[in-house]
Design a protein around this motif. Sequence first.
Motif, PDB file in Angstrom:
ATOM      1  N   ARG A   1       0.800  -1.217   0.000  1.00  0.00           N
ATOM      2  CA  ARG A   1       0.000   0.000   0.000  1.00  0.00           C
ATOM      3  C   ARG A   1       0.845   1.286   0.000  1.00  0.00           C
ATOM      4  O   ARG A   1       0.291   2.381   0.083  1.00  0.00           O
ATOM      5  CB  ARG A   1      -0.960   0.011   1.205  1.00  0.00           C
TER       6      ARG A   1
ATOM      7  N   SER B   1       2.272   3.185   1.960  1.00  0.00           N
ATOM      8  CA  SER B   1       1.673   4.197   2.835  1.00  0.00           C
ATOM      9  C   SER B   1       2.465   4.395   4.133  1.00  0.00           C
ATOM     10  O   SER B   1       1.957   4.983   5.078  1.00  0.00           O
ATOM     11  CB  SER B   1       0.236   3.796   3.190  1.00  0.00           C
TER      12      SER B   1
ATOM     13  N   ARG C   1      -2.548   5.300  10.392  1.00  0.00           N
ATOM     14  CA  ARG C   1      -3.548   5.011   9.352  1.00  0.00           C
ATOM     15  C   ARG C   1      -3.461   3.546   8.926  1.00  0.00           C
ATOM     16  O   ARG C   1      -4.485   2.916   8.663  1.00  0.00           O
ATOM     17  CB  ARG C   1      -3.339   5.951   8.140  1.00  0.00           C
TER      18      ARG C   1
ATOM     19  N   ASP D   1      -5.302   1.387  11.460  1.00  0.00           N
ATOM     20  CA  ASP D   1      -6.765   1.379  11.248  1.00  0.00           C
ATOM     21  C   ASP D   1      -7.118   0.525  10.032  1.00  0.00           C
ATOM     22  O   ASP D   1      -8.120  -0.204  10.041  1.00  0.00           O
ATOM     23  CB  ASP D   1      -7.284   2.808  11.030  1.00  0.00           C
ATOM     24  N   TYR D   2      -6.297   0.659   8.994  1.00  0.00           N
ATOM     25  CA  TYR D   2      -6.519  -0.103   7.756  1.00  0.00           C
ATOM     26  C   TYR D   2      -6.499  -1.610   8.034  1.00  0.00           C
ATOM     27  O   TYR D   2      -7.411  -2.343   7.643  1.00  0.00           O
ATOM     28  CB  TYR D   2      -5.437   0.298   6.749  1.00  0.00           C
ATOM     29  N   TYR D   3      -5.489  -2.094   8.745  1.00  0.00           N
ATOM     30  CA  TYR D   3      -5.405  -3.534   9.017  1.00  0.00           C
ATOM     31  C   TYR D   3      -6.488  -3.978  10.014  1.00  0.00           C
ATOM     32  O   TYR D   3      -7.015  -5.085   9.913  1.00  0.00           O
ATOM     33  CB  TYR D   3      -4.003  -3.908   9.507  1.00  0.00           C
TER      34      TYR D   3
ATOM     35  N   GLU E   1      -9.453  -2.940  10.184  1.00  0.00           N
ATOM     36  CA  GLU E   1     -10.739  -3.112   9.474  1.00  0.00           C
ATOM     37  C   GLU E   1     -10.909  -4.533   8.930  1.00  0.00           C
ATOM     38  O   GLU E   1     -12.011  -5.068   8.930  1.00  0.00           O
ATOM     39  CB  GLU E   1     -10.817  -2.140   8.294  1.00  0.00           C
TER      40      GLU E   1
ATOM     41  N   PRO F   1     -13.425  -4.173   3.014  1.00  0.00           N
ATOM     42  CA  PRO F   1     -12.599  -4.806   4.058  1.00  0.00           C
ATOM     43  C   PRO F   1     -13.391  -5.743   4.968  1.00  0.00           C
ATOM     44  O   PRO F   1     -12.821  -6.656   5.552  1.00  0.00           O
ATOM     45  CB  PRO F   1     -12.057  -3.619   4.851  1.00  0.00           C
TER      46      PRO F   1
ATOM     47  N   ILE G   1      -3.142   3.903   0.637  1.00  0.00           N
ATOM     48  CA  ILE G   1      -4.419   3.901   1.362  1.00  0.00           C
ATOM     49  C   ILE G   1      -5.109   5.251   1.158  1.00  0.00           C
ATOM     50  O   ILE G   1      -6.334   5.331   1.001  1.00  0.00           O
ATOM     51  CB  ILE G   1      -4.178   3.631   2.862  1.00  0.00           C
TER      52      ILE G   1
ATOM     53  N   THR H   1      -7.133   5.301  -1.914  1.00  0.00           N
ATOM     54  CA  THR H   1      -8.399   4.569  -1.752  1.00  0.00           C
ATOM     55  C   THR H   1      -9.398   5.416  -0.967  1.00  0.00           C
ATOM     56  O   THR H   1     -10.584   5.515  -1.343  1.00  0.00           O
ATOM     57  CB  THR H   1      -8.169   3.225  -1.029  1.00  0.00           C
ATOM     58  N   ASP H   2      -8.911   6.048   0.105  1.00  0.00           N
ATOM     59  CA  ASP H   2      -9.795   6.933   0.888  1.00  0.00           C
ATOM     60  C   ASP H   2     -10.364   8.035  -0.009  1.00  0.00           C
ATOM     61  O   ASP H   2     -11.561   8.357   0.069  1.00  0.00           O
ATOM     62  CB  ASP H   2      -9.018   7.576   2.051  1.00  0.00           C
TER      63      ASP H   2
END
Length: 364
Positions: A17, A19, A29, A32-34, A36, A319, A345, A348-349
Amino acid sequence: MFGHRIRNRLAVAPMTRVSASGDGFATDRMKDYYREYARGGFAIVITEGVYTDEDASQGYDRQPGIANRRQANSWAPIATAISDHGSLAIMQLMHAGALSQRQEAARIIAPSAVPPLGEMMPAYGGSDPYRLPSAMTKTDLAQVRKGFVTAARRARDAGFHGVEIHAANGYLLDQFITEYTNRRDDEYGGPVSARIRYPAEIVAAVRDSSPDDFVVGVRVSEAKVNDFDHRWGGKSEAETTFAALAEAGASYIHVAGEGRGFRESSTDKREPLTTMARRMTGLPVIANGGLHDPDLADDVIRDEHADLIAIGRAALATPDWPRRIANGERIVPFENGMISPSASIQNTDAWFARQRAHGVHGDR
Ligand SMILES: Cc1cc2nc3c(=O)[nH]c(=O)nc-3n(C[C@H](O)[C@H](O)[C@H](O)COP(=O)(O)O)c2cc1C
């Protein structure tokens, strides 16, 4: 499975990603992404490819690493976030080898000094032809092996349940397996039994230095990010590859369908590669590639072609895919715009924010 109780047969496929911070630290961030994915019901969350050492393993700018103590510390909250939601946290360990996209890298190494096919990938921030790598010396082989072992120990200390050794998709360890990128005339080059030696040594070294309950999986693929059409040299090559990785002590074998669906991913028309891997090794096998159709995924498990299913792009788009499928809720289909102009990420956001502004997909 592999010594752990898991709640279903679904894994998130590893997805880069780009990021991380400029120094390769995992960010809030990313946590939070993982999280989800774990909250959304995936039994196993496999991270993106994480680079293993500070010499030549990094593939991309903004790729996260686990090459030093501080990078390892940045992963601990992610391992906790995944575990707290009842999922297994597996970190994919990756050495980019010749496919490094970092123009400023001091050195780029590979089994042999062979120019890679294709060009760098814009999704990961590259646009130029690949650089010519230098052939790894015996010292390099030892150092890279040590890098994987140390990275695995750091992942364990950070709270991960295991690691997945990335030997797929055209990166360093796949460059050893592949005939046209491995021109070595020592014990690591020649027939497939020799070409698989170094990846198998890495698996064995990580296995031997880890406690029994630490998962040490391995990912292989026929196709590559820079050569979608590549196929292994027939059934016996595939069998030799799987047998060597099992012998090395792998906990599972993950067969990636880079650019292709599960159905096409077979050198032998009658037997999918995953089925062959199960038959040859008796290990749990993860199938991947276009398996976001729940009926197809069910068939693959029911017909014993694989033990687990890894979902990539569909998970990126939704997710909480397992939870929504179980509840019969709407799925957001994957679109390339979600990872454009790069796979970050943030992009995508931004894609979802644009959709919401137009009154669609407002539920994410
Ligand atoms: C944005 C993106 C990043 C990826 N990064 C990785 C990676 O770091 N390591 C890896 O082994 N595969 C990576 N892949 C390949 C996926 O794990 C998977 O094999 C591929 O997407 C096919 O599965 P799917 O049809 O479920 O998407 C990536 C794929 C995507 C779309």
